[in-house]
Design an enzyme around this catalytic site. Structure first.
Site, mmCIF file in Angstrom:
data_model
loop_
_atom_site.group_PDB
_atom_site.id
_atom_site.type_symbol
_atom_site.label_atom_id
_atom_site.label_comp_id
_atom_site.label_asym_id
_atom_site.label_seq_id
_atom_site.Cartn_x
_atom_site.Cartn_y
_atom_site.Cartn_z
ATOM 1 C CG ASP A 57 -45.137 -36.116 14.251
ATOM 2 O OD1 ASP A 57 -46.045 -36.236 13.349
ATOM 3 O OD2 ASP A 57 -44.607 -37.474 14.344
ATOM 4 N NE ARG A 111 -47.806 -41.974 18.222
ATOM 5 C CZ ARG A 111 -46.831 -42.571 16.820
ATOM 6 N NH1 ARG A 111 -46.888 -43.576 16.099
ATOM 7 N NH2 ARG A 111 -45.278 -41.947 17.205
ATOM 8 C CD GLN A 126 -40.738 -42.428 18.588
ATOM 9 O OE1 GLN A 126 -41.154 -43.701 17.826
ATOM 10 N NE2 GLN A 126 -40.561 -41.281 17.865
ATOM 11 C CG ASP A 246 -40.328 -44.899 7.064
ATOM 12 O OD1 ASP A 246 -39.725 -43.903 7.775
ATOM 13 O OD2 ASP A 246 -41.607 -45.648 6.847
ATOM 14 C CD GLU A 259 -41.532 -46.982 10.361
ATOM 15 O OE1 GLU A 259 -41.621 -46.028 11.024
ATOM 16 O OE2 GLU A 259 -43.147 -46.809 9.852
ATOM 17 C CB SER A 262 -40.403 -42.288 10.930
ATOM 18 O OG SER A 262 -40.275 -41.457 9.692
#
Length: 345
Positions: A57, A111, A126, A246, A259, A262
């Site tokens: 991604d 990340r 997630q 979102d 959030e 997504s």
């Protein structure tokens, strides 16, 4: 620590032992609910993929993946996944999943370029999910129906959490509100995208913002999206571009929008080529994933990611994601959080 939100008079409602029990309860209950609701089967996912196949991604296109050489492959480079947005679609084809059914998995990512604060960590966990759809399902009505079903599973999880821990009170509204990113620009032209999210979430409590990634009337995007998974350029029934969005809620503990997911209908051949052209990424057409899609080897699909630690965070009314997951934080942030009554794991 200017990015650290410091809620006044914050006090954790659960101790560390109860918190760990609550995390287990929430994760087990929610994943069973979402699997049943969307007819998903669990699959095992990779932590890393080979570089150069176009499978990882790209997020906003600027984040650097964690990369390492593989000795037994002649030092070929592997990348720790950012998410599994494209890998899942390859897996749907490999497992020959039929329309109306799909897969979900535990996605764990690193990340390294994340800006650390109450909601953002170096470690991302997630539920990544993907389902096969038919051509007739590639529309806004279908997308919004799936969003409502996911939101219903979230509210059921909140009910169970509050029943288990009576000191936690529910706050999520019964319904989720749908709005396009262009409408937010029209309503709040002088605000930033984040400020617009705060205003609309404060008003409705739970919102699905559509059209994430397309250019708006002010010449900007609400937020970035890679050009090769979500379809953010196809014009929907409302006359606006975007078959993605979102899920956001208003989080009273931090007094801000939050959030949770997504997601979107994925690109078909036409929208993939259009979006690669828009983003100046036509060179990606030669990559393995893109060739599979362009040669009709991949099914049409819808999918997304739902933050595990984030879901647990709001269900247990925590002020920092580090109260839910173990990660690395600046020492100054750790000390400040300890003083504020939100000790980080």
């Amino acid at each position: 620590m200017s990015k650290l939100i410091k809620p006044a008079n914050y006090k954790a409602l659960l101790d560390m032992r109860q918190t760990e029990q609550g995390i287990k309860l929430i994760k087990e209950f929610f994943q069973q609910n979402i699997a049943t609701e969307l007819r998903l089967r669990r699959v095992t996912a990779p932590l890393f993929v080979l570089k150069g196949l176009g499978i990882n991604d790209d997020l906003n296109g600027v984040e650097r993946p964690v990369t390492f050489p593989i000795k037994d492959l002649g030092d070929a480079k592997a990348e720790v996944v950012h998410s599994l947005a494209k890998w899942k679609r390859l897996t749907l084809a490999e497992y020959e999943i039929e329309p109306g059914y799909g897969i979900y998995t535990d996605m764990n990512a690193i990340r390294a370029d994340e800006e650390l604060d109450n909601l953002h960590s170096l470690y991302v966990d997630q539920w990544d999910w993907e389902a096969v759809i038919n051509q007739k399902d590639r529309n806004l009505k279908f997308l919004e129906n799936v969003v409502r079903r996911i939101y219903a599973a979230i509210r059921r999880t909140e009910y169970l959490t509050c029943e288990t821990y009576p000191q936690i009170k529910p706050f999520l509204p019964e319904e989720i509100h749908f709005i396009h990113a262009q409408d937010l620009v029209d309503m709040y032209p002088d605000l930033t995208p984040k400020e617009r999210e705060d205003e609309i979430c404060k008003k409705y409590g739970a919102v699905f913002v559509e059209g994430i990634g397309c250019e708006l009337s002010n010449g900007e995007k609400h937020d970035g999206r890679a050009p090769d998974y979500d379809d953010w350029s196809t014009v929907a029934e409302n006359g606006k571009p975007g078959l993605n969005g979102d899920i956001l809620i208003w989080y009273p503990v931090l007094q801000r929008s939050f959030e949770l997911s997504s997601m979107g209908i994925r690109v078909d051949k036409t929208s993939l080529l259009r979006q690669l052209e828009i983003e100046g990424k036509t060179d990606r057409e030669k990559l393995y994933f893109h060739q599979q899609l362009l040669n009709d080897k991949l099914p049409l699909s819808i999918g997304g990611g739902i933050g595990q630690s984030r879901l647990c965070m709001i269900m247990l009314h925590k002020a920092h994601i580090g109260e839910i997951q173990a990660s690395i934080w600046p020492e100054e942030m750790r000390k400040e959080c300890e003083e504020l009554g939100m000790p980080l794991i």
